[in-house]
Design an enzyme around this catalytic site. Structure first.
Site, mmCIF file in Angstrom:
data_model
loop_
_atom_site.group_PDB
_atom_site.id
_atom_site.type_symbol
_atom_site.label_atom_id
_atom_site.label_comp_id
_atom_site.label_asym_id
_atom_site.label_seq_id
_atom_site.Cartn_x
_atom_site.Cartn_y
_atom_site.Cartn_z
ATOM 1 N N CYS A 63 27.577 32.108 36.144
ATOM 2 C CA CYS A 63 27.514 32.303 34.689
ATOM 3 C C CYS A 63 28.913 32.531 34.164
ATOM 4 O O CYS A 63 29.298 33.659 33.841
ATOM 5 C CB CYS A 63 26.640 33.502 34.374
ATOM 6 S SG CYS A 63 24.966 33.196 34.837
ATOM 7 N N GLU A 64 29.681 31.467 34.135
ATOM 8 C CA GLU A 64 31.090 31.592 33.807
ATOM 9 C C GLU A 64 31.611 30.183 33.534
ATOM 10 O O GLU A 64 31.576 29.336 34.429
ATOM 11 C CB GLU A 64 31.767 32.215 35.040
ATOM 12 C CG GLU A 64 33.215 32.387 34.942
ATOM 13 C CD GLU A 64 33.645 33.851 35.051
ATOM 14 O OE1 GLU A 64 32.806 34.748 35.206
ATOM 15 O OE2 GLU A 64 34.845 34.069 34.923
ATOM 16 N N TYR A 115 41.774 28.959 52.671
ATOM 17 C CA TYR A 115 41.648 29.791 51.467
ATOM 18 C C TYR A 115 40.410 29.440 50.631
ATOM 19 O O TYR A 115 40.436 29.535 49.406
ATOM 20 C CB TYR A 115 42.926 29.717 50.609
ATOM 21 C CG TYR A 115 44.168 30.086 51.391
ATOM 22 C CD1 TYR A 115 44.363 31.393 51.822
ATOM 23 C CD2 TYR A 115 45.147 29.142 51.717
ATOM 24 C CE1 TYR A 115 45.494 31.740 52.566
ATOM 25 C CE2 TYR A 115 46.277 29.481 52.450
ATOM 26 C CZ TYR A 115 46.442 30.780 52.873
ATOM 27 O OH TYR A 115 47.545 31.122 53.602
#
Ligand code: LLP
Length: 432
Positions: A362-363, A391
């Site tokens: 949610c972003e 990474y």
């Protein structure tokens, strides 16, 4: 055709990694899934090791920077390849020890190692501690006294080289939270203090000039500056440092825009410089340590996702939403990092679509990339994001209470699970 040489397309038109069909992997283990080609990891380890043998008479140690990708199995691989590791926390040391990795081949880094971490490192006999600051030096000396130990230490030095861009500059890197600056004199001061301490054994100096660097010149310059520092330390304290750790940072190919140099050219030039400076300054040729992380594991990994939705916004963009995102790969959100993507089940088709690959958090910023060229895809297709070995898993999180994906290694055409997929119970394990 692909950014990493271990990738190909089979007769079914599926992407393969290390000869294994990625669609079979997605079916067997589910998605999202991290897949690492162990053969390529091992080959990369040998590239670095062989270059030290060839150009430096074998008088060095490659230490895989395990922050790039850390789990028990990778330490077993590194031990099998007879190389060392760079560890940066008690968590990495613990994981390495749990995998049976020998403590004496660990280099322990960090700009704020806690007393607990230092105690643990001493207790377990970590081979080299890279001291970052004077507080740590004193803390370590006191803890070593308590334990009756005398650890080998290297000082983390800022050589004043900024290699973060395609060009590099010689000064201006004093403002870094890591290490002692040479140009202010604090690095020399630290050597004076350390060499006078009873419970630490000052054996070397370390520098790390950045990450994802494509130029050889800044590394050569760093080697020159570090040899100058070793000479200054000898003059000032009488102690001749025998270990020179030049860190990691070698760039890899994420997209066709990246052009890494062959790693042995790096060692060829750095070795020549170190030997030349040793002769010029009347020093012994030091034992050399390298700490590649990304360049060992990055190209060997991919991430597989299932597309759940295609959303076309006319004249604006098309989103493909996948079952992972910033929780398993936060690098676009953090650094706008670029990746190459492929529809793994349609890898033989032309890449005639341009999409934004969106995660499920949610972003709005939860994206893996924008303007990505890919085969035409829809719900149910499998997306492979390439060169995600470094990474990604290491920086994954449980944001939105998303569970972390499994990690699978492939070797000799076979796959095996090395990290289980997190479960819902894992998410609440520590909740009271
Ligand atoms: N040695 C030291 C002391 C380091 O700080 C690092 C990386 C390495 C070795 C390994 O560098 P490499 O060969 O992997 O470039 N999260 C960032 C990268 C951070 C690197 C931190 N230090 C990313 O995703 O690009």
């Amino acid at each position: 055709m692909f950014v990493s040489k271990n990738l190909a397309v089979n007769q079914q038109g599926h992407l393969t990694i290390g000869g294994v069909d990625t669609i079979d992997l997605a079916n067997e283990y589910g998605t999202p899934l991290y897949v690492v080609d162990e053969d390529l990891v091992r080959e990369n380890c040998r590239l670095f090791k062989d270059s030290i043998d060839r150009y430096y008479g074998g008088r060095g140690l490659v230490c895989y920077a395990s922050k790039a990708f850390c789990c028990k199995e990778i330490y077993r691989v590194m031990e099998d390849e007879q190389i060392g590791v760079d560890v940066v926390s008690i968590g990495e040391i613990y994981t390495a020890l749990a995998a049976g990795f020998p403590a004496e081949k660990m280099c322990f880094h960090g700009n704020n190692k806690t007393a607990g971490e230092l105690y643990y490192a001493l207790e377990n006999g970590v081979g080299r501690i890279i001291v970052d600051n004077l507080n740590e030096l004193e803390r370590l000396n006191a803890l070593a006294a308590e334990q009756g130990k005398r650890p080998n230490i290297l000082l983390r030095v800022k050589p004043g080289i900024d290699a973060h861009t395609h060009s590099f500059i010689r000064t201006g890197q004093i403002d870094s939270k890591f290490g002692f600056a040479i140009e202010t004199g604090e690095a020399l001061e630290a050597a004076k203090e350390a060499s006078a301490m009873e419970h630490v054994n000052l054996v070397g100096a370390h520098c790390h000039i950045g990450s994802q660097i494509f130029d050889i010149d800044p590394f050569v310059l760093a080697a020159e500056v570090m040899m100058g520092y070793i000479a200054a330390v000898k003059k000032e304290t009488g102690v001749e440092l025998t270990d020179l750790n030049l860190g990691g940072g070698f760039g890899i190919k994420y997209t066709d825009e990246d052009h890494p140099v062959p790693y042995d050219r790096y060692m060829e030039q750095v070795s020549a410089k170190v030997k030349e400076e040793a002769a010029r300054l009347g020093l012994k040729v030091p034992f050399i340590l390298l700490e590649p992380g990304r360049s060992i594991i990055g190209p060997a990994g991919i991430t597989l996702y299932t597309v759940g939705a295609r959303k076309e916004i006319p004249d604006i963009r098309t989103y493909l939403s996948i079952d992972g995102g910033m929780t398993d790969n936060p690098r676009y959100a953090l650094y706008q990092s670029k990746y190459d993507v492929v529809l793994a089940n349609k890898a033989n088709q032309p890449k005639d679509d341009i999409i934004t690959l969106a995660g499920k958090c949610c972003e709005s910023g939860d994206l893996i990339g924008e303007g990505l060229k890919i085969q035409r895809g829809d719900a149910g297709d499998i997306v492979a994001v390439l060169a995600t070995g470094a990474y990604n898993y290491a920086m994954s999180s449980n944001y939105n209470r998303v569970t972390k994906p499994a990690v699978v290694f492939v070797r000799n055409g076979q796959s095996r699970l090395v990290v289980k997929r997190e479960t819902l119970e894992d998410l609440v394990r520590n909740d009271l």
